[in-house]
Write a protein that holds these residues in place. Structure first.
Motif, mmCIF file in Angstrom:
data_model
loop_
_atom_site.group_PDB
_atom_site.id
_atom_site.type_symbol
_atom_site.label_atom_id
_atom_site.label_comp_id
_atom_site.label_asym_id
_atom_site.label_seq_id
_atom_site.Cartn_x
_atom_site.Cartn_y
_atom_site.Cartn_z
ATOM 1 N N LEU A 56 0.821 -1.206 0.000
ATOM 2 C CA LEU A 56 0.000 0.000 0.000
ATOM 3 C C LEU A 56 0.860 1.263 0.000
ATOM 4 N N LEU A 57 1.938 1.242 0.769
ATOM 5 C CA LEU A 57 2.851 2.381 0.805
ATOM 6 C C LEU A 57 3.398 2.660 -0.596
ATOM 7 N N PHE A 58 3.815 1.608 -1.284
ATOM 8 C CA PHE A 58 4.339 1.770 -2.645
ATOM 9 C C PHE A 58 3.278 2.364 -3.569
ATOM 10 N N ALA A 59 2.049 1.823 -3.513
ATOM 11 C CA ALA A 59 0.963 2.308 -4.378
ATOM 12 C C ALA A 59 0.629 3.769 -4.066
ATOM 13 N N LEU A 60 0.543 4.097 -2.785
ATOM 14 C CA LEU A 60 0.197 5.465 -2.393
ATOM 15 C C LEU A 60 1.330 6.441 -2.711
ATOM 16 N N ARG A 61 2.555 6.032 -2.445
ATOM 17 C CA ARG A 61 3.711 6.888 -2.738
ATOM 18 C C ARG A 61 3.816 7.134 -4.238
ATOM 19 N N THR A 62 3.569 6.108 -5.033
ATOM 20 C CA THR A 62 3.594 6.255 -6.484
ATOM 21 C C THR A 62 2.525 7.255 -6.928
ATOM 22 N N HIS A 63 1.330 7.122 -6.372
ATOM 23 C CA HIS A 63 0.233 8.012 -6.756
ATOM 24 C C HIS A 63 0.474 9.451 -6.300
ATOM 25 N N PHE A 64 0.850 9.624 -5.041
ATOM 26 C CA PHE A 64 0.960 10.966 -4.468
ATOM 27 C C PHE A 64 2.315 11.626 -4.704
ATOM 28 N N GLY A 65 3.266 10.907 -5.279
ATOM 29 C CA GLY A 65 4.627 11.412 -5.435
ATOM 30 C C GLY A 65 4.766 12.766 -6.085
ATOM 31 N N LYS A 66 3.923 13.069 -7.054
ATOM 32 C CA LYS A 66 4.039 14.342 -7.767
ATOM 33 C C LYS A 66 2.914 15.312 -7.407
ATOM 34 N N SER A 67 2.081 14.945 -6.450
ATOM 35 C CA SER A 67 0.894 15.757 -6.150
ATOM 36 C C SER A 67 1.109 16.789 -5.056
ATOM 37 N N GLY A 68 2.201 16.675 -4.330
ATOM 38 C CA GLY A 68 2.404 17.578 -3.206
ATOM 39 C C GLY A 68 1.973 16.981 -1.880
ATOM 40 N N CYS A 69 1.314 15.845 -1.913
ATOM 41 C CA CYS A 69 0.950 15.144 -0.679
ATOM 42 C C CYS A 69 2.125 14.265 -0.249
ATOM 43 N N THR A 70 2.253 14.040 1.058
ATOM 44 C CA THR A 70 3.346 13.235 1.594
ATOM 45 C C THR A 70 2.778 12.020 2.307
ATOM 46 N N VAL A 71 3.405 10.863 2.089
ATOM 47 C CA VAL A 71 2.961 9.598 2.680
ATOM 48 C C VAL A 71 3.956 9.178 3.754
ATOM 49 N N PHE A 72 3.437 8.816 4.933
ATOM 50 C CA PHE A 72 4.271 8.359 6.043
ATOM 51 C C PHE A 72 3.831 6.972 6.483
ATOM 52 N N VAL A 73 4.787 6.235 7.048
ATOM 53 C CA VAL A 73 4.516 4.896 7.563
ATOM 54 C C VAL A 73 4.944 4.847 9.028
ATOM 55 N N ALA A 74 4.255 4.038 9.822
ATOM 56 C CA ALA A 74 4.590 3.887 11.246
ATOM 57 C C ALA A 74 5.991 3.303 11.387
ATOM 58 N N PRO A 75 6.704 3.691 12.421
ATOM 59 C CA PRO A 75 6.286 4.565 13.508
ATOM 60 C C PRO A 75 6.456 6.038 13.141
ATOM 61 N N PHE A 76 5.368 6.768 13.131
ATOM 62 C CA PHE A 76 5.363 8.204 12.886
ATOM 63 C C PHE A 76 4.209 8.791 13.686
ATOM 64 N N ASP A 77 4.528 9.683 14.620
ATOM 65 C CA ASP A 77 3.510 10.261 15.495
ATOM 66 C C ASP A 77 2.641 11.263 14.753
ATOM 67 N N VAL A 78 1.331 11.140 14.995
ATOM 68 C CA VAL A 78 0.358 12.067 14.438
ATOM 69 C C VAL A 78 -0.468 12.617 15.597
ATOM 70 N N GLN A 79 -0.338 13.909 15.820
ATOM 71 C CA GLN A 79 -1.134 14.619 16.819
ATOM 72 C C GLN A 79 -2.203 15.362 16.028
ATOM 73 N N LEU A 80 -3.420 14.843 16.034
ATOM 74 C CA LEU A 80 -4.473 15.337 15.150
ATOM 75 C C LEU A 80 -4.927 16.760 15.473
ATOM 76 N N ASP A 81 -4.740 17.187 16.706
ATOM 77 C CA ASP A 81 -5.173 18.520 17.129
ATOM 78 C C ASP A 81 -4.073 19.121 17.999
ATOM 79 N N GLU A 82 -3.519 20.244 17.585
ATOM 80 C CA GLU A 82 -2.398 20.827 18.321
ATOM 81 C C GLU A 82 -2.779 21.212 19.750
#
Length: 192
Positions: free
Chosen positions: A56-82
């Motif tokens: 899935l990471l490969f598919a998403l990274r391939t799709h979003f690679g030129k769009s300006g969106c960034t794909v991350f994989v765990a372990p990566f902290d996400v604080q949804l609300d500052e």
């Protein structure tokens, strides 16, 4: 580790005791915090879990690679609300299209897409606490991958609720509700 277990045990006996992101930041291992409740992320993921995440990471990274969106994989902290010091998660995969959410040590802000791969130790949390958390935080699209049943459930936010749902299997193509040009053949993702 014993010190952490004791802190959790003591907190569980105290009424309304909630941990903060600062509390867990020095703990050994990987931890998530949902509404002040700590969850240990230590159990190693299965081979099927890792294979699906990589595909899935490969598919998403391939799709979003030129769009300006960034794909991350765990372990990566996400604080949804500052402003919420009681919640930080580590989704299997997260996609951010707003660059200002990306900080040096974590993302602070709402992800556009989150993917969680179910495992016996996380399935209930992913289907309940995280589903509710992502919905109320405004995560636009949430994918729940079930390696046992070889399915992916796709939820899209409509008027603040996950009301659009699609379930795809091995022979299907996943079509994103939010990213309309994103489609992924499931054979390469769900079959080992």
């Amino acid at each position: 580790m014993e010190e952490i277990k004791e802190a959790i045990r003591v907190a569980q006996t105290e009424t309304n005791r909630r941990f903060t992101i600062a509390d867990i930041s020095g703990w050994d291992g990987r931890w998530e915090l949902i509404d002040g409740v700590p969850f240990n992320m230590t159990p190693a993921p299965s081979t099927a879990h890792q294979r699906i995440v990589v595909e899935l990471l490969f598919a998403l990274r391939t799709h979003f690679g030129k769009s300006g969106c960034t794909v991350f994989v765990a372990p990566f902290d996400v604080q949804l609300d500052e402003n919420d010091q009681y919640t930080v998660v580590q989704p299997d995969i997260s996609v951010f299209c707003e660059k200002q959410t990306l900080q040096p040590n974590r993302a602070i802000g709402v992800a556009d897409l989150i993917v969680e791969v179910l495992s016996p130790s996380t399935a209930l949390k992913d289907r309940n606490e995280k589903f509710t958390l992502y919905e109320r935080s405004g995560v636009k699209e949430y994918w729940l991958v079930d390696p046992l049943n070889l399915t992916i459930e796709v939820y899209a936010l409509t008027d603040g609720l996950y009301s659009r749902r699609q379930v795809v299997g091995v022979d299907d193509t996943l079509h994103s509700f939010i990213f309309t040009e994103l489609s992924i053949e499931m054979k390469s993702i769900l079959q080992g």
